[in-house]
Structure formats: structure tokens, C-alpha cells
Motif scaffolding. Structure first.
Motif, PDB file in Angstrom:
ATOM      1  N   LEU A  86      31.166  -0.052  23.962  1.00  0.00           N
ATOM      2  CA  LEU A  86      32.556  -0.288  23.566  1.00  0.00           C
ATOM      3  C   LEU A  86      32.628  -1.148  22.306  1.00  0.00           C
ATOM      4  O   LEU A  86      33.415  -0.878  21.397  1.00  0.00           O
ATOM      5  CB  LEU A  86      33.325  -0.965  24.704  1.00  0.00           C
ATOM      6  N   GLU A  87      31.787  -2.175  22.271  1.00  0.00           N
ATOM      7  CA  GLU A  87      31.814  -3.083  21.120  1.00  0.00           C
ATOM      8  C   GLU A  87      31.348  -2.364  19.851  1.00  0.00           C
ATOM      9  O   GLU A  87      31.919  -2.563  18.767  1.00  0.00           O
ATOM     10  CB  GLU A  87      30.940  -4.306  21.393  1.00  0.00           C
ATOM     11  N   ALA A  88      30.323  -1.506  19.994  1.00  0.00           N
ATOM     12  CA  ALA A  88      29.837  -0.759  18.836  1.00  0.00           C
ATOM     13  C   ALA A  88      30.912   0.187  18.315  1.00  0.00           C
ATOM     14  O   ALA A  88      31.092   0.346  17.102  1.00  0.00           O
ATOM     15  CB  ALA A  88      28.578   0.016  19.218  1.00  0.00           C
ATOM     16  N   LEU A  89      31.641   0.811  19.218  1.00  0.00           N
ATOM     17  CA  LEU A  89      32.722   1.707  18.815  1.00  0.00           C
ATOM     18  C   LEU A  89      33.869   0.928  18.173  1.00  0.00           C
ATOM     19  O   LEU A  89      34.467   1.370  17.190  1.00  0.00           O
ATOM     20  CB  LEU A  89      33.246   2.477  20.030  1.00  0.00           C
ATOM     21  N   HIS A  90      34.153  -0.241  18.739  1.00  0.00           N
ATOM     22  CA  HIS A  90      35.284  -1.049  18.254  1.00  0.00           C
ATOM     23  C   HIS A  90      35.063  -1.530  16.823  1.00  0.00           C
ATOM     24  O   HIS A  90      35.992  -1.500  16.003  1.00  0.00           O
ATOM     25  CB  HIS A  90      35.484  -2.248  19.182  1.00  0.00           C
ATOM     26  N   PHE A  91      33.850  -1.961  16.548  1.00  0.00           N
ATOM     27  CA  PHE A  91      33.579  -2.523  15.221  1.00  0.00           C
ATOM     28  C   PHE A  91      32.899  -1.515  14.287  1.00  0.00           C
ATOM     29  O   PHE A  91      32.584  -1.843  13.142  1.00  0.00           O
ATOM     30  CB  PHE A  91      32.706  -3.777  15.347  1.00  0.00           C
ATOM     31  N   GLY A  92      32.678  -0.303  14.767  1.00  0.00           N
ATOM     32  CA  GLY A  92      32.059   0.729  13.949  1.00  0.00           C
ATOM     33  C   GLY A  92      33.026   1.869  13.682  1.00  0.00           C
ATOM     34  O   GLY A  92      34.241   1.681  13.590  1.00  0.00           O
ATOM     35  N   SER A  93      32.477   3.064  13.586  1.00  0.00           N
ATOM     36  CA  SER A  93      33.289   4.255  13.330  1.00  0.00           C
ATOM     37  C   SER A  93      33.617   4.938  14.647  1.00  0.00           C
ATOM     38  O   SER A  93      32.725   5.228  15.456  1.00  0.00           O
ATOM     39  CB  SER A  93      32.518   5.217  12.421  1.00  0.00           C
ATOM     40  N   ASP A  94      34.893   5.169  14.884  1.00  0.00           N
ATOM     41  CA  ASP A  94      35.326   5.808  16.136  1.00  0.00           C
ATOM     42  C   ASP A  94      36.497   6.746  15.852  1.00  0.00           C
ATOM     43  O   ASP A  94      37.619   6.551  16.339  1.00  0.00           O
ATOM     44  CB  ASP A  94      35.718   4.726  17.155  1.00  0.00           C
ATOM     45  N   PRO A  95      36.261   7.788  15.054  1.00  0.00           N
ATOM     46  CA  PRO A  95      37.368   8.669  14.641  1.00  0.00           C
ATOM     47  C   PRO A  95      38.010   9.435  15.782  1.00  0.00           C
ATOM     48  O   PRO A  95      39.170   9.810  15.717  1.00  0.00           O
ATOM     49  CB  PRO A  95      36.699   9.629  13.637  1.00  0.00           C
TER      50      PRO A  95
END
Length: 327
Positions: A223-232
Motif C-alpha cells: 500500500l505504501e509503495a502504491l501511495h508514494f509511487g505510480s498507481d494509475p
């Protein structure tokens, strides 16, 4: 982790493929039979014509006795032809996996039970891929691994206490509904907490309820990786909504994740939403000190977890005992 809609769509694709295969197999069987029995095609056509005449007689309100008798005779003659070649009477019919819905996924205007069973199977497979254990059973939790020695704090032998606790957890699973209480399975590592949680999952899945199992460190890290990364595609929101809305959520190994402000706010939101919706959650953790729990997770999260029914696991590391037995 797939949403219930995604599980439904996959189950529908599965039954559609089953139906397609059944019909294709029936066509192959018909072609083979017609090649072997020259009179078969005429007999099939006779059944079709007699069936139409019988239906028309019924629709017009007339006496359909003669038409029905002719249809029965035509079917008998067709069956006799098939039998003469060693084929059953239904040799030319598609053999669907689900007799109720004939692999359409719908029965009497509702989703067929075969779809629900497929969804359960898909969710079970998903949990087994995510967990270190298969969806377990209480029957495989052997009490011999718990010492049969008196525990002064418990006031009874460890084995007796654990036998009672596991029976209570089995009863919880068997009586589970969406208003069941949330549980915290806590104790030192290797005492069967995850095993018991997965055993509950197996029973609850069989009740046609949706169970989500996640490893706490893996889930929140993703979740954290998606939140601070790319989550189109909005996967973070989908994962959170799926976990928040499950009939039963199992958060395994709480306390081993990276403790960040994002994690704390997300965990609080998830727990708060589920408690507000009166949806049961099972947490497993090696943290046995309430003060440490509050220190790690803040007072707000600790207060939410304090509403969970505590289930203390005691004994000696079972994984270590099994490893010694196998060596």
C-alpha cells in the motif's frame, strides 16, 4: 488480492469455458455416432419433429396425448439405436459440470451455487498463495506439541488450556456471521496462531462468506509503495476497499511491519472502518505486552485493538519441535 467482482467474473469465465467444452464434446460425439450408425440422423430428426408437434398441440389447447405418445416412441427408437452401438441414451447430449444451471451460472433467476463454490475455491487458492501454510484445519493442530505441564498463571496444564482455546476458536468459526466479535490471537512465535487463523478462514469460506487474508508487513508495504509511487489504476484504493469490506479480514503477523506514519494512519483507518461497520477482524501478533503495543501503534490504534477478544497462545515453539522430529 481480488475483489468479489473480480472473483465473480473469473468464476463466470470458468463456467462459460465448461459449457463451451461440453457442447463441443457433444458435437464430436454426435459426429462420431452418426458416422457409425447410418439411421441415427433420421431418428434424431424424428425426435425433433415429434417434439415440435407435441409443443404445438399443447400451445393450442388441444389434446396432446397422441403427439406425446409419438414423441415417446421416437425417443425410444433413438435410444435403441444408440444402445445397439453400446452408447447410453444421453450420448448425444452435452454433459455439463453443473446439472442445475447447465454451466450458464444462473439458476431460476439467481446466481447458481456453482458460481459461489468457484468463488470460494478461487479465494481459498489466493489465501494459500499468500500464506506460509495452506488453509488449515483444526484437526491438524496436534495438542501433543503443547506441554502437559502446569502453568501457574493459567492455573491449569498448558495442553488442557490450549485444547480448550482451540475448541473455542473452532466454535467461533462454525458459528461465524457478520456480527461475530473480532479476535486478537497473541503469544510467542511458533505456537499456532496463524494455523488457527487459517483454520477459521477455511470454515468461514465454506459458509459462502468472503475472507481476506493478508500478511501485515507485505500488505502495508505494498500500500505504501502504491501511495508514494505510480498507481494509475487506483490499486491502493481497491485493496483498501476490499480489505475494509470483507466479511472476515485476517491481519497476520501484526508487529513485524515497518512502522511509518503512513502505516499507522492506514491501519487506524482500516480498523476504524471495520469496527464502525461491525465487521469481524482477526489479528495475529507476537506482541504480548499491552504497553509495548500502545507504544508501537499509538493510543488510538491500541484502543481499537483493545475491543478485540484476546486469545493467548502459550507453550513451546512448535515449528522447532517439528524440525527436530524431521531431522
Amino acid at each position: 488480492m481480488r475483489t468479489k467482482r473480480e472473483l465473480y467474473q473469473e468464476a463466470m469465465r470458468t463456467v462459460a469455458l465448461r459449457r463451451q467444452a461440453a457442447r463441443a464434446n457433444a458435437e464430436d460425439a454426435r459426429a462420431e455416432a452418426e458416422a457409425a450408425i447410418p439411421a441415427l440422423r433420421h431418428a434424431e430428426e424424428e425426435v425433433r419433429v415429434r417434439g415440435v408437434r407435441c409443443a404445438l398441440a399443447g400451445a393450442s389447447g388441444g389434446d396432446r396425448t397422441a403427439a406425446a405418445a409419438a414423441l415417446t416412441k421416437a425417443k425410444q427408437e433413438l435410444a435403441a439405436l444408440l444402445a445397439s452401438s453400446g452408447r447410453p441414451a444421453d450420448a448425444l447430449e452435452p454433459h455439463f459440470t453443473c446439472k442445475k444451471c447447465q454451466d450458464t451460472g444462473s439458476f431460476e433467476g439467481h446466481t447458481c451455487e456453482c458460481i459461489h463454490k468457484l468463488m470460494q475455491k478461487l479465494r481459498r487458492e489466493e489465501i494459500e498463495k499468500l500464506s506460509s501454510l495452506s488453509v488449515s484445519s483444526f484437526d491438524t493442530m496436534e495438542l501433543r506439541y503443547y506441554p502437559n505441564t502446569m502453568d501457574e498463571k493459567l492455573g491449569e496444564p498448558v495442553r488442557t488450556y490450549m485444547g480448550g482455546l482451540l475448541e473455542e476458536l473452532r466454535a467461533y468459526a462454525e458459528e461465524f456471521d457478520r456480527s461475530s466479535e473480532s479476535l486478537m490471537l497473541f503469544g510467542n512465535a511458533g505456537l499456532g496462531k496463524t494455523h488457527a487463523a487459517l483454520a477459521i478462514a477455511g470454515i468461514v469460506l465454506a459458509k459462502d462468506m468472503d475472507v481476506i487474508y493478508v500478511s501485515s508487513p507485505d500488505f502495508f508495504a505494498k500500500l505504501e509503495a502504491l501511495h508514494f509511487g505510480s498507481d494509475p489504476s487506483g490499486e491502493e484504493e481497491t485493496l483498501l476497499q476490499t480489505a475494509a469490506g470483507a466479511d472476515l479480514l485476517i491481519l497476520d503477523d501484526l508487529g513485524t511491519e515497518f512502522n511509518s506514519s503512513f502505516f499507522l494512519s492506514t491501519l487506524y483507518s482500516l480498523l476504524n472502518n471495520r469496527l464502525g461497520a461491525h465487521l469481524p477482524t482477526i489479528v495475529t501478533t507476537n506482541i504480548t505486552d499491552g504497553a509495548l503495543l500502545e507504544k508501537l501503534y499509538t493510543e488510538k490504534i491500541s484502543s481499537r485493538l483493545s475491543s478485540f477478544v484476546p486469545c493467548l497462545f502459550v507453550g513451546k515453539d512448535i515449528r522447532g519441535q517439528k524440525a527436530r522430529e524431521e531431522s
